[in-house]
Design an enzyme around this catalytic site. Sequence first.
Site, PDB file in Angstrom:
ATOM      1  N   TYR A  24      -1.649  34.905  20.583  1.00  0.00           N
ATOM      2  CA  TYR A  24      -2.775  35.129  21.496  1.00  0.00           C
ATOM      3  C   TYR A  24      -2.393  36.064  22.634  1.00  0.00           C
ATOM      4  O   TYR A  24      -3.242  36.758  23.185  1.00  0.00           O
ATOM      5  CB  TYR A  24      -3.224  33.801  22.123  1.00  0.00           C
ATOM      6  CG  TYR A  24      -4.288  33.061  21.352  1.00  0.00           C
ATOM      7  CD1 TYR A  24      -4.102  32.707  20.025  1.00  0.00           C
ATOM      8  CD2 TYR A  24      -5.485  32.697  21.967  1.00  0.00           C
ATOM      9  CE1 TYR A  24      -5.065  32.013  19.328  1.00  0.00           C
ATOM     10  CE2 TYR A  24      -6.456  31.995  21.276  1.00  0.00           C
ATOM     11  CZ  TYR A  24      -6.241  31.650  19.967  1.00  0.00           C
ATOM     12  OH  TYR A  24      -7.205  30.953  19.293  1.00  0.00           O
ATOM     13  N   LYS A  47       5.380  27.104  10.644  1.00  0.00           N
ATOM     14  CA  LYS A  47       5.417  27.824   9.361  1.00  0.00           C
ATOM     15  C   LYS A  47       6.838  28.351   9.219  1.00  0.00           C
ATOM     16  O   LYS A  47       7.083  29.563   9.160  1.00  0.00           O
ATOM     17  CB  LYS A  47       4.348  28.928   9.368  1.00  0.00           C
ATOM     18  CG  LYS A  47       4.114  29.599   8.028  1.00  0.00           C
ATOM     19  CD  LYS A  47       3.413  28.717   7.000  1.00  0.00           C
ATOM     20  CE  LYS A  47       3.413  29.429   5.647  1.00  0.00           C
ATOM     21  NZ  LYS A  47       2.864  28.588   4.564  1.00  0.00           N
ATOM     22  N   ASP A  49       0.017  24.861   6.619  1.00  0.00           N
ATOM     23  CA  ASP A  49      -0.930  24.790   5.489  1.00  0.00           C
ATOM     24  C   ASP A  49      -1.003  23.365   4.955  1.00  0.00           C
ATOM     25  O   ASP A  49      -2.084  22.834   4.675  1.00  0.00           O
ATOM     26  CB  ASP A  49      -0.563  25.796   4.381  1.00  0.00           C
ATOM     27  CG  ASP A  49       0.901  25.758   3.976  1.00  0.00           C
ATOM     28  OD1 ASP A  49       1.726  25.133   4.677  1.00  0.00           O
ATOM     29  OD2 ASP A  49       1.247  26.374   2.941  1.00  0.00           O
ATOM     30  N   ASP A  59      -5.343  25.935  17.464  1.00  0.00           N
ATOM     31  CA  ASP A  59      -6.754  26.325  17.529  1.00  0.00           C
ATOM     32  C   ASP A  59      -7.448  25.920  16.232  1.00  0.00           C
ATOM     33  O   ASP A  59      -8.514  25.299  16.232  1.00  0.00           O
ATOM     34  CB  ASP A  59      -6.846  27.840  17.746  1.00  0.00           C
ATOM     35  CG  ASP A  59      -8.286  28.332  17.788  1.00  0.00           C
ATOM     36  OD1 ASP A  59      -9.113  27.681  18.444  1.00  0.00           O
ATOM     37  OD2 ASP A  59      -8.572  29.364  17.143  1.00  0.00           O
ATOM     38  N   ASP A 119     -10.069  22.379  15.419  1.00  0.00           N
ATOM     39  CA  ASP A 119     -11.442  22.471  14.895  1.00  0.00           C
ATOM     40  C   ASP A 119     -11.566  21.648  13.619  1.00  0.00           C
ATOM     41  O   ASP A 119     -12.556  20.942  13.405  1.00  0.00           O
ATOM     42  CB  ASP A 119     -11.814  23.935  14.561  1.00  0.00           C
ATOM     43  CG  ASP A 119     -12.580  24.615  15.691  1.00  0.00           C
ATOM     44  OD1 ASP A 119     -12.275  24.333  16.871  1.00  0.00           O
ATOM     45  OD2 ASP A 119     -13.470  25.440  15.396  1.00  0.00           O
TER      46      ASP A 119
HETATM   47  C1  IPM Z   1     -10.822  27.299  21.754  1.00  0.00           C
HETATM   48  C2  IPM Z   1     -11.595  28.560  21.462  1.00  0.00           C
HETATM   49  C3  IPM Z   1     -10.909  29.723  22.158  1.00  0.00           C
HETATM   50  C4  IPM Z   1      -9.514  29.848  21.596  1.00  0.00           C
HETATM   51  C5  IPM Z   1     -11.670  31.060  22.082  1.00  0.00           C
HETATM   52  C6  IPM Z   1     -13.068  30.932  22.652  1.00  0.00           C
HETATM   53  C7  IPM Z   1     -10.935  32.170  22.739  1.00  0.00           C
HETATM   54  O1  IPM Z   1     -11.700  28.749  20.087  1.00  0.00           O
HETATM   55  O2  IPM Z   1     -10.698  26.943  22.948  1.00  0.00           O
HETATM   56  O3  IPM Z   1     -10.356  26.657  20.807  1.00  0.00           O
HETATM   57  O4  IPM Z   1      -9.310  30.464  20.545  1.00  0.00           O
HETATM   58  O5  IPM Z   1      -8.594  29.311  22.221  1.00  0.00           O
HETATM   59 MG    MG Z   2     -10.961  27.138  18.935  1.00  0.00          MG
END
Ligand code: IPM
Ligand code: MG
Length: 354
Positions: free
Chosen positions: A138, A189, A221, A245, A249
């Site tokens: 990042y 990884k 993975d 990240d 999710d």
């Molecule tokens: C998160 C989001 C952010 C990230 C984006 C909006 C930059 O997906 O907070 O998980 O990738 O960190």
């Molecule tokens: Mg995110």
Amino acid sequence: MKIAVLAGDGIGPEIVAQALKVLRALAKDGLKIELEEAPFGGAGFDAHGDPLPESTLKLAQQADAVLCGAVGGPQYDALPRPQRPEQGILRIRKELGLFANLRPAMLYPELVGVSSLKPEVVSGLDIMIIRELTGDIYFGEPRGRRDNARGEREGYDTMRYSEPEIRRIVEVGFQTALKRNKKLCSVDKENVLETSRLWREVANDVGTKYPQVALSHMYVDNAAMQLVRNPKQFDVIVTGNMFGDILSDEASMLTGSIGMLPSASLDANGKGLYEPIHGSAPDIAGKNVANPLATILSSAMMLRYTFNKDEWAYRVEAAVKSVLAQGYRTADIHEAGTQKVGTAEMGDAVVAEI
Ligand code: IPM
Ligand code: MG
């Protein structure tokens, strides 16, 4: 306790408004807080031409904690990268040194039917993902675009971690595991990446200080697969910025909806930024349908982690539990036999419980 409130874009203002209702209800009961709002993300760009305006950053630096909604929207997608709303959130994390991102994924028993996984796979789920937040691909340099030797366009980014960066986040992982079920899984990884080889070495080294915690390692993975195969094998996961990240999710869906998951992003002294893990959902913005619970639960994390007010945090969490038990559901967690409510009504229901 001064809280900077950065509602942001899309559904951000609606969901943050519900968390503020909850905080104000607690204030009536004696919680001493001061709230100050500032534009951020697309709203920051609209107001000052910058997703993290100087005045907003100053407020965030002076405050004890920051409450965020979400940023981003299609009207900003064509802007050059420095002006895009996402840069606001990345820069504020970096500027405030918020390297430790705590993303709990917990299934409320009432929501077992809305998870996309079978009840027996997810019921009782309670895991904590700890994501490093200020390093990795990042932020790594060099990055950019260029023409390669064949004259083809090329994009490149750099995955990079220094030993101290790894050490401090892995420490957070062990400390968190100590307070929970004493199991830490470090995700990397290592079979492919140099960054991950160092990560694993450092994790093992830190682990020698924590013989009470069972440390394991898993390739990312495989971790992605295990999260949907048998998620209850995990207690605490610690990983880098990008893997975290993605995995957070994924983990959110185990709990029924990404609209349920709060997060805390902490610096070395416990100062923090609190936000739902979901985005600004421009498609449902302004329609009073978004789930405010992730943001409300983020304010509970703020009370716990930055203000050390466990009892107050617990009151908010108990109110959320009880509202779910009463059958109130926003659209994302609605199922037959429950009562569908809007964003504001959900906020009111939590306030009524408080
Ligand atoms: C998160 C989001 C952010 C990230 C984006 C909006 C930059 O997906 O907070 O998980 O990738 O960190
Ligand atoms: Mg995110």
